[in-house]
Design an enzyme around this catalytic site. Structure first.
Site, PDB file in Angstrom:
ATOM      1  N   GLY A  12       0.843  -1.199   0.000  1.00 33.64           N
ATOM      2  CA  GLY A  12       0.000   0.000   0.000  1.00 33.64           C
ATOM      3  C   GLY A  12       0.873   1.241   0.000  1.00 33.64           C
ATOM      4  O   GLY A  12       0.551   2.249   0.625  1.00 33.64           O
ATOM      5  N   ASP A  59      -1.108  -8.193  -5.667  1.00 33.45           N
ATOM      6  CA  ASP A  59      -2.356  -8.329  -4.921  1.00 33.45           C
ATOM      7  C   ASP A  59      -2.080  -9.134  -3.650  1.00 33.45           C
ATOM      8  O   ASP A  59      -1.895 -10.347  -3.705  1.00 33.45           O
ATOM      9  CB  ASP A  59      -3.382  -9.047  -5.808  1.00 33.45           C
ATOM     10  CG  ASP A  59      -4.727  -9.215  -5.097  1.00 33.45           C
ATOM     11  OD1 ASP A  59      -4.827  -8.854  -3.907  1.00 33.45           O
ATOM     12  OD2 ASP A  59      -5.659  -9.711  -5.753  1.00 33.45           O
ATOM     13  N   SER A 138      -5.356   0.934  12.981  1.00 30.09           N
ATOM     14  CA  SER A 138      -6.196   2.125  13.008  1.00 30.09           C
ATOM     15  C   SER A 138      -6.797   2.278  14.388  1.00 30.09           C
ATOM     16  O   SER A 138      -7.030   1.290  15.089  1.00 30.09           O
ATOM     17  CB  SER A 138      -7.321   2.014  11.982  1.00 30.09           C
ATOM     18  OG  SER A 138      -8.307   3.008  12.233  1.00 30.09           O
ATOM     19  N   TYR A 151     -14.040  -2.949   9.052  1.00 31.94           N
ATOM     20  CA  TYR A 151     -12.719  -2.321   9.148  1.00 31.94           C
ATOM     21  C   TYR A 151     -12.158  -2.447  10.571  1.00 31.94           C
ATOM     22  O   TYR A 151     -10.982  -2.790  10.773  1.00 31.94           O
ATOM     23  CB  TYR A 151     -12.850  -0.848   8.745  1.00 31.94           C
ATOM     24  CG  TYR A 151     -11.559  -0.099   8.622  1.00 31.94           C
ATOM     25  CD1 TYR A 151     -10.697  -0.312   7.552  1.00 31.94           C
ATOM     26  CD2 TYR A 151     -11.198   0.872   9.569  1.00 31.94           C
ATOM     27  CE1 TYR A 151      -9.512   0.397   7.433  1.00 31.94           C
ATOM     28  CE2 TYR A 151     -10.021   1.587   9.455  1.00 31.94           C
ATOM     29  CZ  TYR A 151      -9.176   1.353   8.385  1.00 31.94           C
ATOM     30  OH  TYR A 151      -8.003   2.058   8.270  1.00 31.94           O
ATOM     31  N   ALA A 153     -12.893  -4.668  12.816  1.00 28.83           N
ATOM     32  CA  ALA A 153     -12.536  -6.068  13.071  1.00 28.83           C
ATOM     33  C   ALA A 153     -11.201  -6.401  12.427  1.00 28.83           C
ATOM     34  O   ALA A 153     -10.348  -7.057  13.039  1.00 28.83           O
ATOM     35  CB  ALA A 153     -13.628  -6.991  12.532  1.00 28.83           C
ATOM     36  N   LYS A 155      -8.721  -4.349  11.666  1.00 31.29           N
ATOM     37  CA  LYS A 155      -7.600  -3.635  12.288  1.00 31.29           C
ATOM     38  C   LYS A 155      -7.377  -4.108  13.730  1.00 31.29           C
ATOM     39  O   LYS A 155      -6.236  -4.190  14.189  1.00 31.29           O
ATOM     40  CB  LYS A 155      -7.840  -2.124  12.235  1.00 31.29           C
ATOM     41  CG  LYS A 155      -7.847  -1.542  10.820  1.00 31.29           C
ATOM     42  CD  LYS A 155      -6.536  -1.800  10.076  1.00 31.29           C
ATOM     43  CE  LYS A 155      -6.417  -0.957   8.806  1.00 31.29           C
ATOM     44  NZ  LYS A 155      -5.156  -1.207   8.091  1.00 31.29           N
ATOM     45  N   ILE A 184      -6.446  11.053   9.890  1.00 31.57           N
ATOM     46  CA  ILE A 184      -5.315  11.518   9.088  1.00 31.57           C
ATOM     47  C   ILE A 184      -5.834  11.931   7.712  1.00 31.57           C
ATOM     48  O   ILE A 184      -6.752  11.288   7.175  1.00 31.57           O
ATOM     49  CB  ILE A 184      -4.263  10.378   8.923  1.00 31.57           C
ATOM     50  CG1 ILE A 184      -3.845   9.802  10.274  1.00 31.57           C
ATOM     51  CG2 ILE A 184      -3.051  10.871   8.132  1.00 31.57           C
ATOM     52  CD1 ILE A 184      -3.118  10.735  11.208  1.00 31.57           C
TER      53      ILE A 184
END
Lengths: 243, 82
Positions: A12, A59, A138, A151, A153, A155, A184
């Site tokens: 990423g 990927d 996060s 999301y 779960a 993180k 952010i």
């Protein structure tokens, strides 16, 4: 040039926080490989930032793709000294209306992706008896946020994954940590409505959203030779939103 | 150096054992009795075997078979080498 002679892999790495980390690592002397999924335009921009940065479409939800991409890196003389797993996506929706695809897409990219990348990189690092890993989690994975059960779960799972991995690999001298940013300014936060953004900013003691560069500074320290004793931690960088 | 000797050297070097290759019996189990290695040694060893000899030990069943003795490990490597 604290990273001179080091090889870094950033998943990423062609946008947002990942790109900021890639750039800072390159500025500090590292040879940086950024993996991205679909963001070819971001990859072009990221490569243009520094001659030390190369990008490759990988990927991370596909284990075989991760494995062969890593093998290519190692065979090209770039065994990974530093891994930052920053690949992550959101598919925000209230749970009661969530579709299977929205659940699986987020868990696959954010958590299973980390499993694939960390599994293969850790094998290298154990062999070398050194290495630094940071997984980008996060604040949502710590406190939860409405609309982000998937999301949060992923993180939260990533934070626990990181802790267990740190315990497994400490005896080989690996340092493995998670970093959990609050609000952010990135593509991910841009998906929030203006109203929601203002509402969230108002709650931040420092009175503003953070920048990708501020998160990158923290990550750089954690993966640098200056960090010699922090492992298995989740560091929250949120402008004081949680204390 | 034949494969069994190479394996013994690698085990001693990777696991920093304070013994000589001659002290490792070809038939003795590597774990439990014998060399008394533990599961974390097994992980490191299996990675080193993959990197050094190009033979991947994919799971615990493979490991149990391969780590029965130096003879078994040599046979496993011969069979799974890529």
């Amino acid at each position: 040039m604290i990273f001179k002679g080091k090889n870094a892999l950033i998943t990423g790495g062609t946008r947002g926080i990942g790109r900021a980390i890639a750039l800072k690592l390159a500025e500090e002397g590292a040879r940086v490989t950024c993996w991205y999924h679909a963001n070819a335009e971001g990859a072009r921009i990221t490569e243009a930032l520094s001659p030390s940065i190369t990008t490759e479409a990988v990927d991370v939800t596909r284990h075989d793709a991760v494995k062969s991409a890593l093998r290519r890196l190692t065979e090209n003389g770039c065994p990974v000294d530093v891994l930052v797993h920053a690949a992550g996506i959101t598919r925000d929706v209230l749970l009661a209306g969530m579709e299977d695809e929205q659940w699986h897409a987020v868990l696959d990219a954010n958590l299973t992706g980390a499993y694939h990348v960390c599994r293969e990189v850790v094998r290298e690092m154990i062999f070398q008896r050194s290495g630094r890993i940071v997984n980008l989690a996060s604040l949502s994975g710590v406190t939860g946020l409405p609309g982000q059960t998937n999301y949060a779960a992923s993180k939260g799972g990533l934070i626990a994954f990181t802790k267990a991995l740190a315990l497994e690999t400490a005896r080989y001298g690996l340092l493995v940590n998670a970093v959990s940013p609050g609000l952010i300014q990135t593509d991910i936060s841009n998906t929030l409505s203006e109203e929601r953004l203002q509402q969230m900013t108002a709650q931040i003691p420092l009175g503003r959203a953070g920048t990708p560069e501020e998160v990158a500074e923290l990550v750089l320290f954690l993966v640098s030779p200056r960090n010699t004793y922090i492992t298995g931690q989740n560091l929250i960088i949120s402008g004081g939103l949680t204390t | 150096m034949d494969l069994k000797q190479q394996i013994k050297h690698m085990i001693i070097e990777r696991l920093r054992l304070k013994i000589t290759p001659e002290e490792i019996d070809d038939e003795a189990p590597l774990f439990g009795d014998g060399l008394a290695l533990d599961s974390i040694d097994a992980l490191e060893l299996s990675i080193a075997i993959d990197k050094t000899f190009g033979a991947e030990i994919k799971n615990e069943d493979d490991g149990r078979e391969a780590f029965r003795s130096i003879n078994h490990l040599a046979a496993y490597i011969e069979q799974h080498r890529t």
